[in-house]
Design an enzyme around this catalytic site. Sequence first.
Site, PDB file in Angstrom:
ATOM      1  N   ASP A  53       0.933  -1.199   0.031  1.00  0.00           N
ATOM      2  CA  ASP A  53       0.050  -0.051  -0.121  1.00  0.00           C
ATOM      3  C   ASP A  53       0.916   1.115   0.028  1.00  0.00           C
ATOM      4  O   ASP A  53       0.265   2.599   0.026  1.00  0.00           O
ATOM      5  CB  ASP A  53      -0.950   0.066   1.299  1.00  0.00           C
ATOM      6  CG  ASP A  53      -0.426  -0.056   2.605  1.00  0.00           C
ATOM      7  OD1 ASP A  53       0.837  -0.097   2.609  1.00  0.00           O
ATOM      8  OD2 ASP A  53      -1.046   0.046   3.576  1.00  0.00           O
ATOM      9  N   SER A  54       2.118   1.095  -0.008  1.00  0.00           N
ATOM     10  CA  SER A  54       2.963   2.149   0.052  1.00  0.00           C
ATOM     11  C   SER A  54       2.852   2.820  -1.788  1.00  0.00           C
ATOM     12  O   SER A  54       3.508   3.849  -1.885  1.00  0.00           O
ATOM     13  CB  SER A  54       4.664   1.868  -0.032  1.00  0.00           C
ATOM     14  OG  SER A  54       4.738   0.435  -0.723  1.00  0.00           O
ATOM     15  N   ASP A  92      -1.049  -5.952  -0.389  1.00  0.00           N
ATOM     16  CA  ASP A  92      -1.587  -5.570   0.842  1.00  0.00           C
ATOM     17  C   ASP A  92      -2.994  -5.258   0.987  1.00  0.00           C
ATOM     18  O   ASP A  92      -3.471  -5.027   0.119  1.00  0.00           O
ATOM     19  CB  ASP A  92      -1.016  -4.181   1.086  1.00  0.00           C
ATOM     20  CG  ASP A  92       0.367  -4.172   1.948  1.00  0.00           C
ATOM     21  OD1 ASP A  92       0.295  -4.782   3.013  1.00  0.00           O
ATOM     22  OD2 ASP A  92       1.145  -3.306   1.799  1.00  0.00           O
ATOM     23  N   LYS A 122      -1.167  -9.479   2.799  1.00  0.00           N
ATOM     24  CA  LYS A 122      -0.671  -8.977   3.908  1.00  0.00           C
ATOM     25  C   LYS A 122      -1.391  -7.960   4.636  1.00  0.00           C
ATOM     26  O   LYS A 122      -2.236  -7.157   3.975  1.00  0.00           O
ATOM     27  CB  LYS A 122       0.726  -8.025   3.432  1.00  0.00           C
ATOM     28  CG  LYS A 122       1.384  -7.775   4.784  1.00  0.00           C
ATOM     29  CD  LYS A 122       2.865  -7.376   4.590  1.00  0.00           C
ATOM     30  CE  LYS A 122       3.036  -5.883   3.783  1.00  0.00           C
ATOM     31  NZ  LYS A 122       2.573  -4.986   4.417  1.00  0.00           N
ATOM     32  N   GLU A 124      -1.722  -5.568   8.426  1.00  0.00           N
ATOM     33  CA  GLU A 124      -1.217  -4.801   9.599  1.00  0.00           C
ATOM     34  C   GLU A 124      -1.798  -5.030  10.876  1.00  0.00           C
ATOM     35  O   GLU A 124      -2.939  -4.875  10.892  1.00  0.00           O
ATOM     36  CB  GLU A 124      -1.065  -3.423   9.638  1.00  0.00           C
ATOM     37  CG  GLU A 124      -0.081  -3.141   8.098  1.00  0.00           C
ATOM     38  CD  GLU A 124       0.122  -1.811   8.125  1.00  0.00           C
ATOM     39  OE1 GLU A 124      -0.480  -0.711   8.982  1.00  0.00           O
ATOM     40  OE2 GLU A 124       0.602  -1.224   6.923  1.00  0.00           O
ATOM     41  N   GLU A 191       8.805  -4.237  10.477  1.00  0.00           N
ATOM     42  CA  GLU A 191       9.318  -2.939  10.229  1.00  0.00           C
ATOM     43  C   GLU A 191       9.738  -2.258  11.169  1.00  0.00           C
ATOM     44  O   GLU A 191       9.073  -1.835  12.198  1.00  0.00           O
ATOM     45  CB  GLU A 191       8.019  -2.250   9.284  1.00  0.00           C
ATOM     46  CG  GLU A 191       8.628  -0.772   8.718  1.00  0.00           C
ATOM     47  CD  GLU A 191       7.488  -0.438   7.849  1.00  0.00           C
ATOM     48  OE1 GLU A 191       6.551  -0.908   7.475  1.00  0.00           O
ATOM     49  OE2 GLU A 191       7.648   0.847   7.281  1.00  0.00           O
TER      50      GLU A 191
END
Length: 273
Positions: A53-54, A92, A122, A124, A191
């Site tokens: 999602d970057s 993501d 993925k 978070e 991270e």
Amino acid sequence: MSTYTVEDPRKVTTRRLIEMKAKGEKIAMLTAYDYSMARLVDQAGMDVILVGDSASNVMAGNATTLPITLDQMIYHARSVVNGVKRALVVCDMPFGSYQGNPLEALASAVRIMKESSAEAVKIEGGREIIESVERILSAGIPVMGHLGLTPQSINKFGTYNVRAREEAEANKLIEDARLLQDAGCFAIVLEKIPADLAARIAGELTIPIIGIGAGGGCDGQVLVLQDMLGINQGFSPRFLRRYADLGNVIEDAVGNYINDVKSSDFPNEKEQY
Ligand code: KIV
């Protein structure tokens, strides 16, 4: 031509990654967001390509990862899948697509898998989203966890500084990593946390730990493609190694093209019909 020689040309699977960890073979992971770049990254021999999602930052120019939508992630993931033959493609889950409840999380993950053909998602977080992780896994969708600095929570943290330096946060992180492994995640991204903490978690868990700013004791590493290629020029945290200066290469090439057009040097006789 890649300087790296792929020893095992088979398609990378989540199972292969766990075997790689067991054998002590490091896992290489990079982000990609479009067909052309994904094709090059895959051809170079990458093990895992993350449609991060970057994309919100490096493709759309947003200050955070929060604005990117599920539809936009699916578009990027589909484009990447179209360019990849060997790497495992992980997409993501964007902010707001899984936090509400496990059924919403499952519906979002199912859309990603159906509409993009990515091979895993993925997500978070730890304990607070564990039911969503379990629900997604129960549908046969592989899940990669993401702990430590979780950029979707930037408004709660307030900074992008190193996480889990304090004992209480480090202990919660260890507990969350175990929970994710026990739930059935196939890997976890850590991270921006202290290297000794990441190495300890990698040593205690059997699933691969992929680090970004988490030191050399992880089972693999991930970077954002635009950062390591020098395209995202303003971003230079300590953990980032630049492997190319494509930002300047691109500016030079574009400048040369503009000069050639303005001076009527381009196109020449051989470049026309
Ligand atoms: O979105 C992303 O690029 C990521 C990596 C930084 C791990 O989550």
